[in-house]
Design a protein around this motif. Sequence first.
Motif, PDB file in Angstrom:
ATOM      1  N   ALA A  66      -5.293  -4.965  -1.194  1.00 50.66           N
ATOM      2  CA  ALA A  66      -3.938  -4.877  -1.491  1.00 50.66           C
ATOM      3  C   ALA A  66      -3.397  -5.957  -1.962  1.00 50.66           C
ATOM      4  N   SER A  67      -3.439  -7.230  -2.092  1.00 51.13           N
ATOM      5  CA  SER A  67      -2.654  -7.916  -2.044  1.00 51.13           C
ATOM      6  C   SER A  67      -2.655  -8.011  -3.250  1.00 51.13           C
ATOM      7  N   GLY A  68      -2.987  -7.572  -4.217  1.00 45.50           N
ATOM      8  CA  GLY A  68      -2.580  -7.544  -5.472  1.00 45.50           C
ATOM      9  C   GLY A  68      -1.893  -6.743  -6.154  1.00 45.50           C
ATOM     10  N   ILE A  69      -1.715  -5.481  -4.783  1.00 47.99           N
ATOM     11  CA  ILE A  69      -1.141  -5.134  -5.125  1.00 47.99           C
ATOM     12  C   ILE A  69       0.751  -5.067  -4.280  1.00 47.99           C
ATOM     13  N   SER A  70       0.809  -6.150  -3.505  1.00 44.34           N
ATOM     14  CA  SER A  70       1.613  -6.600  -3.116  1.00 44.34           C
ATOM     15  C   SER A  70       2.374  -7.994  -4.170  1.00 44.34           C
ATOM     16  N   LYS A  71       1.313  -8.146  -5.055  1.00 45.78           N
ATOM     17  CA  LYS A  71       1.987  -8.969  -5.475  1.00 45.78           C
ATOM     18  C   LYS A  71       2.714  -8.732  -6.766  1.00 45.78           C
ATOM     19  N   ARG A  95       7.223   6.094  -2.559  1.00 48.05           N
ATOM     20  CA  ARG A  95       5.466   5.897  -1.776  1.00 48.05           C
ATOM     21  C   ARG A  95       5.212   4.200  -1.279  1.00 48.05           C
ATOM     22  N   THR A  96       5.121   4.484  -0.182  1.00 52.39           N
ATOM     23  CA  THR A  96       4.221   2.647   0.497  1.00 52.39           C
ATOM     24  C   THR A  96       3.457   2.076  -0.755  1.00 52.39           C
ATOM     25  N   VAL A  97       3.256   1.397   0.278  1.00 52.48           N
ATOM     26  CA  VAL A  97       2.767   0.324  -0.299  1.00 52.48           C
ATOM     27  C   VAL A  97       0.679   0.910  -0.289  1.00 52.48           C
ATOM     28  N   SER A  98       0.395   1.419   1.176  1.00 54.47           N
ATOM     29  CA  SER A  98      -0.899   1.694   0.951  1.00 54.47           C
ATOM     30  C   SER A  98      -1.332   2.947   0.401  1.00 54.47           C
ATOM     31  N   GLU A  99      -0.217   3.904   0.206  1.00 52.99           N
ATOM     32  CA  GLU A  99      -0.551   4.781  -0.684  1.00 52.99           C
ATOM     33  C   GLU A  99      -0.197   4.841  -2.162  1.00 52.99           C
ATOM     34  N   LEU A 100       0.729   3.744  -2.509  1.00 51.12           N
ATOM     35  CA  LEU A 100       0.401   2.980  -4.020  1.00 51.12           C
ATOM     36  C   LEU A 100      -1.352   2.343  -4.166  1.00 51.12           C
ATOM     37  N   ALA A 101      -1.499   1.534  -3.201  1.00 54.47           N
ATOM     38  CA  ALA A 101      -2.433   1.009  -3.138  1.00 54.47           C
ATOM     39  C   ALA A 101      -4.149   2.072  -3.327  1.00 54.47           C
ATOM     40  N   ALA A 102      -4.023   3.035  -2.558  1.00 52.89           N
ATOM     41  CA  ALA A 102      -5.008   3.878  -2.954  1.00 52.89           C
ATOM     42  C   ALA A 102      -5.135   4.210  -4.253  1.00 52.89           C
ATOM     43  N   GLU A 103      -3.669   3.888  -5.420  1.00 58.39           N
ATOM     44  CA  GLU A 103      -4.577   3.934  -6.552  1.00 58.39           C
ATOM     45  C   GLU A 103      -4.964   3.625  -7.374  1.00 58.39           C
ATOM     46  N   PHE A 104      -5.377   1.904  -6.779  1.00 61.71           N
ATOM     47  CA  PHE A 104      -6.037   1.494  -7.971  1.00 61.71           C
ATOM     48  C   PHE A 104      -7.484   0.929  -6.766  1.00 61.71           C
ATOM     49  N   PRO A 105      -8.231   1.504  -6.687  1.00 67.83           N
ATOM     50  CA  PRO A 105      -9.830   1.618  -5.974  1.00 67.83           C
ATOM     51  C   PRO A 105     -10.218   0.158  -5.872  1.00 67.83           C
TER      52      PRO A 105
END
Lengths: 110, 110
Positions: free
Chosen positions: B44-49, B30-40
């Motif tokens: 985004a930076s939170g997912i990155s961390k 999965r890309t970061v964007s795809e993962l981030a899309a699952e956490f509305p």
Amino acid sequence: MPDAGEDVFRVLADPTRRRILDLLAEHEVRTVSELAAEFPDLVASGISKHLMALRAAGLVRATREGRTQLYRIDGDGFARALGPWLAKYEAYWSRSLDTLRTLAESPKPD
Amino acid sequence: MPDAGEDVFRVLADPTRRRILDLLAEHEVRTVSELAAEFPDLVASGISKHLMALRAAGLVRATREGRTQLYRIDGDGFARALGPWLAKYEAYWSRSLDTLRTLAESPKPD
DNA sequence: AGTAAAGTTTACTGATTGGTAAGGCGTTGA
DNA sequence: TCAACGCCTTACCAATCAGTAAACTTTACT
């Protein structure tokens, strides 16, 4: 969605709690005082709180013996708490579990 | 040193990070964007961390593909990080792992 | 009774940390 | 070259949490 009881991984996140589990895995049964003796830098009530957390997570259980509490690992609770997650990721860790068990001594333990 | 992992259990303690692992276990890559899309509810930076934490623990690895990062579960890192601990407690969870896998989704009365 | 021992609970405090917003860095495409 | 994209980093804030001290509970001893 709540798994079994408390959040097991949050409980396992603390090194002191993992060390308590280690001690219980070694000795099968320990009193609070015996456990506390292994943590010179910690005060007794701190250990007690850790034990409460482990109990709430279902990882250990306690039985009264006079005025002492005998703590031991709760095998069923352990499996109930970790089993589903472990099953979900079995493919990722099981393939090298055998290898790891053989060289479990060479890397520094947790 | 290529450390065999940050504190894995501390990293696993966070539900968001465990959910990320779930998603990677489902979709392999999965890309970061795809993962981030699952956490509305998360930015985004939170997912990155979170992904950085998972990477530091050796649980996932990432490869560049243009300007996107492809994340996937690091099977070896997974086993390296959890294997020794799992081996130490194998007696406690393995005996009912089969049973648990069958009733993994059944509700658990308190 | 009175006291001590073994654990637990409560109230408080300092350190982590999960979260956000803003800015930075490398890549793609106009 | 310039702008947009994809992601990471930094700075900061609020919530959580491990740790302590003190009060409390229950059991044992004399």
